[in-house]
Every structure is written in C-alpha cells, then in structure tokens.
Design a protein around this motif. Structure first.
Motif, mmCIF file in Angstrom:
data_model
loop_
_atom_site.group_PDB
_atom_site.id
_atom_site.type_symbol
_atom_site.label_atom_id
_atom_site.label_comp_id
_atom_site.label_asym_id
_atom_site.label_seq_id
_atom_site.Cartn_x
_atom_site.Cartn_y
_atom_site.Cartn_z
ATOM 1 N N SER A 158 41.500 23.446 -31.731
ATOM 2 C CA SER A 158 42.985 23.693 -30.970
ATOM 3 C C SER A 158 43.870 23.004 -31.436
ATOM 4 C CB SER A 158 42.253 22.771 -30.040
ATOM 5 O OG SER A 158 42.141 21.112 -30.456
ATOM 6 N N PHE A 159 44.354 21.999 -32.780
ATOM 7 C CA PHE A 159 45.314 21.589 -33.322
ATOM 8 C C PHE A 159 45.304 22.303 -34.618
ATOM 9 C CE2 PHE A 159 47.892 19.065 -36.183
ATOM 10 C CZ PHE A 159 48.979 18.416 -35.192
ATOM 11 N N THR A 160 45.016 22.853 -34.672
ATOM 12 C CA THR A 160 45.298 24.174 -35.677
ATOM 13 C C THR A 160 46.233 25.561 -35.330
ATOM 14 O OG1 THR A 160 43.272 23.367 -36.965
ATOM 15 C CG2 THR A 160 44.392 25.586 -37.734
ATOM 16 N N LEU A 161 45.667 25.616 -34.107
ATOM 17 C CA LEU A 161 46.024 27.114 -33.200
ATOM 18 C C LEU A 161 47.106 26.201 -32.624
ATOM 19 C CD1 LEU A 161 42.810 28.031 -31.596
ATOM 20 C CD2 LEU A 161 44.010 29.115 -33.707
ATOM 21 N N GLU A 162 47.673 25.160 -32.410
ATOM 22 C CA GLU A 162 49.155 24.433 -31.250
ATOM 23 C C GLU A 162 49.525 24.680 -32.255
ATOM 24 O OE1 GLU A 162 50.868 24.762 -28.443
ATOM 25 O OE2 GLU A 162 48.866 24.221 -27.981
ATOM 26 N N ALA A 163 49.816 23.895 -34.089
ATOM 27 C CA ALA A 163 50.643 24.117 -34.674
ATOM 28 C C ALA A 163 51.139 26.165 -35.001
ATOM 29 C CB ALA A 163 50.180 23.526 -35.952
ATOM 30 N N ALA A 164 50.416 26.387 -35.303
ATOM 31 C CA ALA A 164 50.728 27.704 -35.352
ATOM 32 C C ALA A 164 51.625 28.626 -34.195
ATOM 33 C CB ALA A 164 48.977 28.593 -35.729
ATOM 34 N N ARG A 165 50.935 28.216 -33.078
ATOM 35 C CA ARG A 165 51.748 28.514 -32.109
ATOM 36 C C ARG A 165 53.449 27.897 -32.377
ATOM 37 N NH1 ARG A 165 47.418 27.285 -28.507
ATOM 38 N NH2 ARG A 165 45.758 29.023 -28.519
ATOM 39 N N LYS A 166 53.684 26.720 -31.970
ATOM 40 C CA LYS A 166 55.047 26.961 -32.415
ATOM 41 C C LYS A 166 54.931 26.572 -33.767
ATOM 42 C CE LYS A 166 53.712 21.946 -30.053
ATOM 43 N NZ LYS A 166 53.411 20.667 -30.910
ATOM 44 N N ASP A 167 54.645 27.239 -34.412
ATOM 45 C CA ASP A 167 55.485 27.661 -35.901
ATOM 46 C C ASP A 167 55.546 29.246 -35.849
ATOM 47 O OD1 ASP A 167 56.163 27.276 -38.621
ATOM 48 O OD2 ASP A 167 54.107 28.335 -39.215
ATOM 49 N N LEU A 168 54.578 30.338 -35.610
ATOM 50 C CA LEU A 168 54.942 31.588 -35.385
ATOM 51 C C LEU A 168 54.512 31.760 -34.433
ATOM 52 C CD1 LEU A 168 51.059 31.748 -37.553
ATOM 53 C CD2 LEU A 168 54.100 32.094 -38.478
ATOM 54 N N GLY A 169 54.400 31.573 -32.871
ATOM 55 C CA GLY A 169 55.629 31.352 -31.521
ATOM 56 C C GLY A 169 53.989 32.275 -30.848
ATOM 57 N N LYS A 170 53.865 32.098 -30.191
ATOM 58 C CA LYS A 170 52.462 32.587 -29.161
ATOM 59 C C LYS A 170 52.048 33.676 -28.960
ATOM 60 C CE LYS A 170 53.524 28.376 -26.085
ATOM 61 N NZ LYS A 170 53.761 28.234 -24.426
ATOM 62 N N ALA A 171 52.852 34.941 -29.006
ATOM 63 C CA ALA A 171 52.697 35.980 -29.425
ATOM 64 C C ALA A 171 51.532 36.548 -30.167
ATOM 65 C CB ALA A 171 53.617 37.442 -29.331
ATOM 66 N N ILE A 172 51.323 35.873 -31.642
ATOM 67 C CA ILE A 172 50.546 36.083 -32.553
ATOM 68 C C ILE A 172 49.163 35.349 -32.771
ATOM 69 C CG2 ILE A 172 51.191 34.103 -34.330
ATOM 70 C CD1 ILE A 172 51.010 36.328 -36.859
#
Length: 457
Positions: free
Chosen positions: A251-265
């Motif tokens: 979850s931490f990895t995914l949340e960091a990706a959401r903030k960095d790349l955007g929720k769409a991806i």
C-alpha cells in the motif's frame, strides 16, 4: 612524478583523468557513500586493462573497477582511493550469432541496448534488472544481477557461458566459451560472476541467448490486502503455471505512485500484482485466460490484461516507476533486496509492518513475489542530516536481517554486499564460508588491490 602522469605514460593521455569533476563522478554509485579516487582510467581494450593491473599490482595501488555506477550497495566506491577503473569505453557488441545463440560483448555495453540488439535478430537475453536502460552488462556480471524475469529464466549467471578476465597481476584468463554445456574442471565462470570485482576484472563475456518468444501477455490485478495478492501467487503455482514474472507491491508503494504519477495510472487497492506470460501464441493465450479467470474469482479491486510487447510495457510502466515514486516522497529510500522462502512472503510483509510501527520509519515493500526476492525499502527522513536517524536505521536493519536469516533467507538477492551490507556479512555467513572467500581472494589477488575495503578484508 604523480600517479596520473605515470599512467599517462603507460596508457596514453586520453585514457587518464584526474580533474576534480571526473574524480567526483567516479566516487560512488546509487548508495550514499563516496570516496574520490586519485585518478580515473578509461581503457578501450583488454590489453590496456592488463597493462594497468600489472602496473598496479607491482606498485600495490588499489584498483576499483566500475561500470555505469548504478549499483545500490556502494560496490564500486573506491574506498581505499587509488585508481577507479571505468570500463564504459569498452562498449562493443562484438558478435551476435543466431546459429550458436550467443552474444560476445564488452563490459561497458548497456543492458537494454544488448536486449534490443539481440531482439532485432529474433533472439532473447532474459535478465532484466529494473535499471537496464542505465546499467552495464559488466556491472550485471559483477553483481549477478537479476530482475523480474528471474522466476522463469534465472539470473545473469545462467546466461554467462564464457569470460575473459584480467587477473590482479595483469595475466589474462579465458574460461568457458560459446558452448552451452561445459564440465571441464571447476566452474570458474560461476566463481567470477557475482564476485563484485574482487577476484578479477571481466573484459569480455560470452552470453547465452534464447529464441525470442513470439507472444506476451501481462495481467495487472489490484487487491484490498497483501494477503489476497500473496494467496493468488500461491494458487498460480499450485495450478501448475510458471509465469515469466510475478511482481507484488504494498500500500505505501502504491500510495507513493498515486501522488507521483496520478491516480489514473495506479489501480485502486492496497496491493498490486503483475503477472507476465510469454511463449507461443496459443499457449500464452490459454494460460493468460485461465489465470485471468482465477484472479477474477478472488474479487480484485481491478483487473486488466494486455497482449503484445507495446501494450504489456504500458502496464509495466507503473512497476518500473516504483523506485522513482518512492524517492519523490522526499524521504531517503534505503533499498534492501532480501530473499525469503516463497512461503514466507506474507510473513515478511507483515513483519515489515510491525517493524515500521516499532521504528517509526515508513517501509515500502515491492518486488519479485515469484522467487521470494522482496525489496524492503526503509524510508527515512533527515537520514543525511542527523546521525541519530542513521543509527536508528542500523538498528532497524539489524532486526530485519536477523528475522530474514532466521527464516532461512538471505540479506541480498541481486544487489550484492558492497559497503552497504558489509557489517552483516559475518552474521549472514558461516566461518568456513568466510575463510574460503579469504583464501580465494589471497590466491587470485595476493596484494589485495582489487576493490579493497569491501566485505573481504
């Protein structure tokens, strides 16, 4: 006469640099430690490497070989100063032979460039470290690099059939060749692959290639919990499937990706699973559909399937950006590539959660679920500014490595020991193993000039 001037007389002026900028650029890798060498040497041929090592051995000058500098454990930090030996000008793909299914390359070839070159000839070099667009084949050989495809295809060592090695005294050794089987004496190829530049300097490698699989499919699945994703991994194996890759993220990895790349991806959920299949068109199609149905029965938050190289790589974009997204948090990312028995993956993730609560550091987990090689990333604030934070990280790593070893795991699967894990080398090995390492080092490098200061003292 300075060391740099002596080397210019020996190897020519354009092979030597000792300006502050070049020295700084060759002082470290992707780990935080650094030590500037006295001089950097850029050979273009095997004979120049041999000449340099003969000189350095006679003068007892440390030599630290390096590739592209994309290691994660300080393996190419010239910790005893001396000479940094950059192999990046030795970057020729000498031969790609379809009939023999081999490539003969120099150590400075970038891994992704080799993969692309052999692919043009309908051949396949499977090892795929995450940094393959930046790392060199020589560095891959030094660390026995892996990557997601290790599950089905194995690591770098499984694809090295021959080596040309410059020994510490400048003598040249050739072992193996373009044959795919060889039991002529001890496995010297295996000895040098993964030796982190401490036994010799590899100047040429012969690599085994496979036929290029004509079909590929990737399945992306998101789940509410890591235990659901891990259960899916176990069921895939239980049903007799062997994907090329099985990647998992928390979850931490995914949340960091959401903030960095955007929720769409980033698909919704607290766990992410990537399944990659390759082979013949019909077999890949039927296996992918069977796995997709199996995952659909587990009520995933999201489920997506892509076919063909281009569409599959789109799904892999998220996975390949995890490290960058974690760095974008502003915290110092301390990547530990531990390996546990596959049955312990959920235990490891749950232990990491408890360790995070105990230490106060966020911990991000992602990696190769198929072979138990999970990257445990301790995310530390003020790591470079406060000694107390660094000390706390060390204690956290004590706890992590102790538990991994207790489960029968190892403290590194593909990055190596280098400087970063030197302190835990005795805990991770037995006395006879350490003594044998030291004896081999003494035989091949009696003056201790090759990559000194690392885990073999």
């Amino acid at each position: 006469m300075s060391l740099a001037e002596e080397l210019r007389q020996l190897l020519g002026r354009d092979a030597i640099a000792d300006d502050p900028e070049t020295l700084a650029a060759h002082s470290g890798d992707k780990w935080f430690a650094a030590e500037a060498p006295e001089v950097v040497v850029f050979p273009r041929s095997t004979s120049e490497v041999a000449k340099l090592l003969k000189f350095a051995s006679e003068q007892k000058i440390p030599v630290t070989a390096r590739g592209a500098g994309f290691g994660y454990v300080g393996g190419c930090v010239p910790s005893k100063k001396g000479i940094a030996l950059s192999l990046m000008r030795m970057n020729r793909i000498k031969e790609i032979n379809f009939a023999d299914a081999v490539a003969i390359v120099e150590p400075g070839v970038i891994t992704a460039d080799l993969k692309a070159a052999v692919r043009e000839q309908k051949l396949f070099y499977p090892p795929d470290p995450a940094s393959m667009k930046d790392c060199s084949i020589g560095g891959n050989v030094a660390t026995n690099a892996g990557g997601p495809r290790c599950l089905k295809y194995g690591v770098t060592r499984n694809y090295v059939t021959g080596l040309e090695v410059a020994l510490a005294n400048g003598e040249m050794l050739r072992t193996g060749g373009r044959i795919h089987k060889n039991k002529t004496g001890f496995d010297l190829v295996g000895l040098f692959v993964g030796s982190e530049g401490m036994l010799g300097v590899v100047t040429e490698m012969t690599l085994r290639l496979l036929p290029l699989p004509p079909a590929r499919t990737t399945i992306s699945a998101a789940f509410a919990k890591m235990s659901d994703a891990a259960a899916a991994v176990h069921e895939i194996f239980a049903k007799g499937f062997l994907p090329a890759s099985l990647e998992i993220a928390d979850s931490f990895t995914l949340e960091a990706a959401r903030k960095d790349l955007g929720k769409a991806i980033v698909p919704p959920g607290n766990a992410h699973l990537l399944v990659d299949l390759d082979g013949q068109v019909e077999s890949v199609r039927s296996e992918a559909e069977a796995i997709r149905r199996m995952l659909a029965e587990k009520n995933p938050n999201a489920l997506e399937m892509a076919t063909g190289e281009e569409d599959c790589e789109e799904l892999w974009t998220l996975r390949r950006q995890f490290s960058n997204s974690l760095r974008a948090t502003g915290l110092t990312k301390l990547n530990q590539d531990v390996v546990v028995p596959r049955s312990r993956i959920v235990d490891l993730i749950e232990f990491a959660e408890r360790l995070s609560a105990k230490s106060g550091f966020p911990i991000a987990c992602f990696g190769h679920a198929g072979d138990g090689n999970i990257h445990i990333n301790i995310m530390a604030d003020r790591f470079h500014r406060e000694a107390s934070v660094r000390e706390k990280v060390e204690h956290t790593l004590d706890d992590l490595f102790s538990q991994v070893l207790a489960w029968g795991g190892v403290i590194t699967g593909e990055h190596g020991i280098g400087l970063a894990k030197k302190r835990w080398w005795p805990e991770a090995t037995s006395r006879p193993v350490r003594e044998l390492h030291q004896k081999l080092k003494q035989i091949l490098d009696p003056n201790g000039i090759l990559n000194p200061g690392k885990f073999i003292e």
